[in-house]
Motif scaffolding. Structure first.
Motif, mmCIF file in Angstrom:
data_model
loop_
_atom_site.group_PDB
_atom_site.id
_atom_site.type_symbol
_atom_site.label_atom_id
_atom_site.label_comp_id
_atom_site.label_asym_id
_atom_site.label_seq_id
_atom_site.Cartn_x
_atom_site.Cartn_y
_atom_site.Cartn_z
ATOM 1 N N ARG A 157 0.726 -1.185 -0.186
ATOM 2 C CA ARG A 157 -0.359 -0.039 0.904
ATOM 3 C C ARG A 157 0.889 1.612 -0.131
ATOM 4 O O ARG A 157 -0.026 2.347 -0.498
ATOM 5 C CB ARG A 157 -0.519 0.137 1.588
ATOM 6 C CG ARG A 157 -2.231 -1.118 1.250
ATOM 7 C CD ARG A 157 -2.499 -0.907 2.066
ATOM 8 N NE ARG A 157 -2.507 -1.002 4.023
ATOM 9 C CZ ARG A 157 -2.497 -1.329 4.128
ATOM 10 N NH1 ARG A 157 -2.988 -2.752 4.221
ATOM 11 N NH2 ARG A 157 -2.316 -0.925 5.302
ATOM 12 N N CYS A 158 2.026 1.240 -0.390
ATOM 13 C CA CYS A 158 3.428 2.569 -0.431
ATOM 14 C C CYS A 158 2.685 3.398 -1.253
ATOM 15 O O CYS A 158 2.476 2.685 -2.160
ATOM 16 C CB CYS A 158 4.456 1.798 0.017
ATOM 17 S SG CYS A 158 4.983 1.518 1.673
ATOM 18 N N HIS A 159 2.859 4.420 -1.638
ATOM 19 C CA HIS A 159 2.800 5.089 -1.980
ATOM 20 C C HIS A 159 3.483 4.667 -3.590
ATOM 21 O O HIS A 159 3.079 4.619 -4.813
ATOM 22 C CB HIS A 159 2.504 6.393 -2.096
ATOM 23 C CG HIS A 159 2.362 7.776 -3.324
ATOM 24 N ND1 HIS A 159 1.095 7.533 -3.536
ATOM 25 C CD2 HIS A 159 3.244 8.687 -3.593
ATOM 26 C CE1 HIS A 159 0.799 8.013 -4.548
ATOM 27 N NE2 HIS A 159 1.862 9.048 -4.732
ATOM 28 N N GLY A 174 8.960 0.284 -4.939
ATOM 29 C CA GLY A 174 10.577 0.620 -3.782
ATOM 30 C C GLY A 174 10.849 1.327 -3.496
ATOM 31 O O GLY A 174 11.648 1.865 -2.634
ATOM 32 N N CYS A 175 9.388 1.989 -1.789
ATOM 33 C CA CYS A 175 9.874 2.301 -0.966
ATOM 34 C C CYS A 175 10.843 1.588 -0.350
ATOM 35 O O CYS A 175 10.681 0.563 -0.027
ATOM 36 C CB CYS A 175 8.671 2.699 -0.593
ATOM 37 S SG CYS A 175 7.885 3.577 0.936
ATOM 38 N N GLY A 176 11.573 2.665 0.178
ATOM 39 C CA GLY A 176 12.445 2.197 1.579
ATOM 40 C C GLY A 176 12.148 2.038 3.187
ATOM 41 O O GLY A 176 12.674 2.230 3.720
ATOM 42 N N HIS A 177 10.368 2.506 2.638
ATOM 43 C CA HIS A 177 10.012 2.618 4.325
ATOM 44 C C HIS A 177 10.699 3.111 5.720
ATOM 45 O O HIS A 177 10.873 3.132 6.644
ATOM 46 C CB HIS A 177 9.438 1.251 5.283
ATOM 47 C CG HIS A 177 9.177 0.246 4.028
ATOM 48 N ND1 HIS A 177 8.009 0.537 2.711
ATOM 49 C CD2 HIS A 177 9.820 -0.444 2.836
ATOM 50 C CE1 HIS A 177 8.229 -0.352 2.180
ATOM 51 N NE2 HIS A 177 9.116 -1.116 2.124
ATOM 52 N N THR A 178 11.514 4.477 4.751
ATOM 53 C CA THR A 178 12.551 5.342 5.868
ATOM 54 C C THR A 178 12.135 6.817 6.176
ATOM 55 O O THR A 178 10.962 7.544 6.739
ATOM 56 C CB THR A 178 13.664 5.193 5.704
ATOM 57 O OG1 THR A 178 14.185 5.306 4.611
ATOM 58 C CG2 THR A 178 14.067 3.528 6.564
ATOM 59 N N GLN A 205 4.061 9.176 2.453
ATOM 60 C CA GLN A 205 2.981 7.905 1.914
ATOM 61 C C GLN A 205 3.451 6.800 2.407
ATOM 62 O O GLN A 205 3.366 6.046 1.427
ATOM 63 C CB GLN A 205 2.082 8.842 0.854
ATOM 64 C CG GLN A 205 1.558 9.781 1.168
ATOM 65 C CD GLN A 205 0.996 10.029 -0.219
ATOM 66 O OE1 GLN A 205 -0.140 9.688 -0.392
ATOM 67 N NE2 GLN A 205 1.171 11.595 -1.168
ATOM 68 N N CYS A 206 4.442 5.968 3.564
ATOM 69 C CA CYS A 206 4.767 5.003 3.488
ATOM 70 C C CYS A 206 3.972 4.162 4.312
ATOM 71 O O CYS A 206 3.417 4.608 5.999
ATOM 72 C CB CYS A 206 6.345 5.068 3.641
ATOM 73 S SG CYS A 206 6.740 3.852 4.559
ATOM 74 N N ALA A 207 3.080 2.695 3.434
ATOM 75 C CA ALA A 207 1.938 2.255 4.571
ATOM 76 C C ALA A 207 2.631 2.154 5.718
ATOM 77 O O ALA A 207 2.060 1.434 6.625
ATOM 78 C CB ALA A 207 1.473 1.865 3.994
ATOM 79 N N VAL A 208 3.907 1.240 5.777
ATOM 80 C CA VAL A 208 4.633 0.722 6.698
ATOM 81 C C VAL A 208 4.593 1.197 7.933
ATOM 82 O O VAL A 208 4.483 1.342 8.988
ATOM 83 C CB VAL A 208 6.188 0.236 6.304
ATOM 84 C CG1 VAL A 208 6.383 -0.760 7.634
ATOM 85 C CG2 VAL A 208 5.773 -1.000 5.009
ATOM 86 N N ARG A 209 4.777 2.502 8.120
ATOM 87 C CA ARG A 209 6.073 4.087 8.860
ATOM 88 C C ARG A 209 4.340 4.121 9.348
ATOM 89 O O ARG A 209 3.962 4.055 10.510
ATOM 90 C CB ARG A 209 6.555 4.598 8.354
ATOM 91 C CG ARG A 209 8.166 4.811 9.092
ATOM 92 C CD ARG A 209 9.068 6.435 7.787
ATOM 93 N NE ARG A 209 8.389 6.608 7.349
ATOM 94 C CZ ARG A 209 8.333 8.033 6.222
ATOM 95 N NH1 ARG A 209 8.649 8.985 7.956
ATOM 96 N NH2 ARG A 209 8.130 8.318 5.219
HETATM 97 ZN ZN LIG Z 1 6.833 2.512 2.488
#
Ligand SMILES: [Zn+2]
Ligand SMILES: Nc1nc2c(ncn2[C@@H]2O[C@H](COP(=O)(O)OP(=O)(O)OP(=O)(O)O)[C@@H](O)[C@H]2O)c(=O)[nH]1
Ligand SMILES: [Mg+2]
Length: 367
Positions: A291-293, A296-300, A304-308
């Motif tokens: 669901r990250c925007h 290849g989102c690094g989630h840091t 709009q990072c779904a993980v964070r």
């Molecule tokens: Zn992310």
């Protein structure tokens, strides 16, 4: 006792070693060429201990196979090989390696990143960790990535329950972190819980024990056999580090069926490229990451990072997030990890290797 064994056990020693219909099919061209099948029990650079239907032999590979193979393609413990047995000698020549079903590999120090295959064709991998100072959830997760990546089924063994006053708590903690992977608390010292380990092992199944040096892999295997089959030495008291008692891989057949492999402690193992392994180890994080925007989102730091967002919402624990990021980082920084492990390489490894090579030479001279 022997009379109670199923007929197939007596009739087919290859089946005892894990041979099956698929292997028979893969082996057909080699049989036609006059070779016999064997399974590799131990290996070092030049010599292999192999089991054929009726003998344990020392084998060497042909020059042709050596030149045509990459290091990971060369025979490893657990591999099935096509051999020519030299009549009247306890020696054989390995001409080919059959395709592997699964393999357990780790990253090793070297001039370049190098993949080292610890064991081939294993069904179940017992990842052993001590409940003493050795206990480390992050390390456990790294081992799980390695197992998933190789295609085998992991089972976690938390050993040395006698040294841990809060085993139940640890068990719950680990189980929460690893999802569906089975977790068993065991004690190599008393044998407690070892019966349940045995339930994963039966004829046609190959299992391997991995984990840091000194966690009790060989002790647990001894327990399984009900007798001392491996040399075990006390852990150095001060730092709970093992002594690398097992310096070669072993392949043993349990009397009631099933093949068991021991490995030396994987002290400096690093992740091999483990994309699928990462997904299997952190399925819930991977699901959220969809669901990250940004792909290849690094989630840091990404917007709009779904993980964070999930961490902030309390949907994902901060610890899980941290270890996921750590592995994520490990996977993209293999180069750096290699440099580190090179530095970490200890003289004791070389001593152990030298001792083993000497053992092999002595053995050949005895023959
Ligand atoms: Zn992310
Ligand atoms: N207190 C306690 N000690 C144990 C237990 N299991 C094993 N040990 C001890 O831990 C030490 C190391 O055990 P090993 O079985 O040699 O460990 P290993 O994992 O095979 O180590 P390497 O072969 O070096 O990789 C030995 O002194 C064992 O007696 C346990 O359940 N409790
Ligand atoms: Mg050992």
């Amino acid at each position: 006792m022997a009379a109670k064994l199923p007929v197939c056990y007596l009739d087919s020693p290859l089946t005892q070693l894990g041979w099956n219909a698929q292997l028979e099919k893969d082996f057909a061209p080699h049989r036609a060429a006059g070779f016999v099948p064997a399974r590799v029990a131990t290996e070092d650079r030049h010599y292999y201990n192999i089991f054929t239907t009726d003998a344990e032999l020392i084998a060497q590979i042909t020059g042709k196979l050596l030149h045509e193979s990459t290091p990971t393609q060369l025979p490893k413990t657990g591999d099935w090989v096509a051999v020519a047995v030299h009549d009247g000698e306890e020696k054989a020549t390995i001409h080919a390696v059959l395709p592997r079903r699964t393999q357990i590999s780790r990253k090793v120090a070297g001039r370049n990143m190098e993949e080292q295959v610890l064991a081939a064709n294993v069904d179940v991998v017992f990842v052993v960790q001590g409940l003493d100072d050795n206990f480390n959830l992050r390390r456990l997760e790294r081992f799980l990535v390695m197992v998933h990546e190789g295609g085998a089924q992991p089972v976690i063994l938390l050993n040395k329950t006698d040294l841990c006053p809060h085993t139940a708590q640890r068990l719950a903690e680990v189980q929460a972190a690893v999802g569906k992977t089975p977790v068993l608390a065991v004690c190599g010292l008393t044998g407690s819980g070892v019966k349940r380990v045995g339930q994963y092992i039966h004829e046609g199944i190959t299992v391997v024990f991995i984990g840091s040096s000194g966690v009790g892999k060989s002790t647990l295997i001894n327990r399984l056999f009900g007798e001392e089959m491996q040399a075990t030495l006390p852990v150095r008291e001060t730092d709970a580090k093992g002594r690398h008692t097992t310096t070669r891989r072993e392949l043993l057949v349990l009397p009631r069926g099933g093949v068991v492999m021991d490995t030396p402690g994987t002290r400096e193992f690093h992740l091999w490229l483990a994309d699928t392994g990462l997904q299997d180890t952190f399925p819930e994080v991977e699901a959220i990451a969809l669901r990250c925007h940004f792909t290849g989102c690094g989630h840091t730091v990404e917007k709009q990072c779904a993980v964070r967002a999930a961490v902030q919402a309390g949907e994902l624990s901060g610890d899980r997030y941290k270890s996921f990021l750590k592995l994520h980082g490990d996977l993209t920084k293999l180069e750096a990890a290699t440099r580190q492990s090179k530095l970490a390489r200890k003289a004791s490894d070389r001593v152990a290797l030298r001792a083993y090579n000497q053992f092999k030479r002595d053995r050949l001279e005895d023959d």
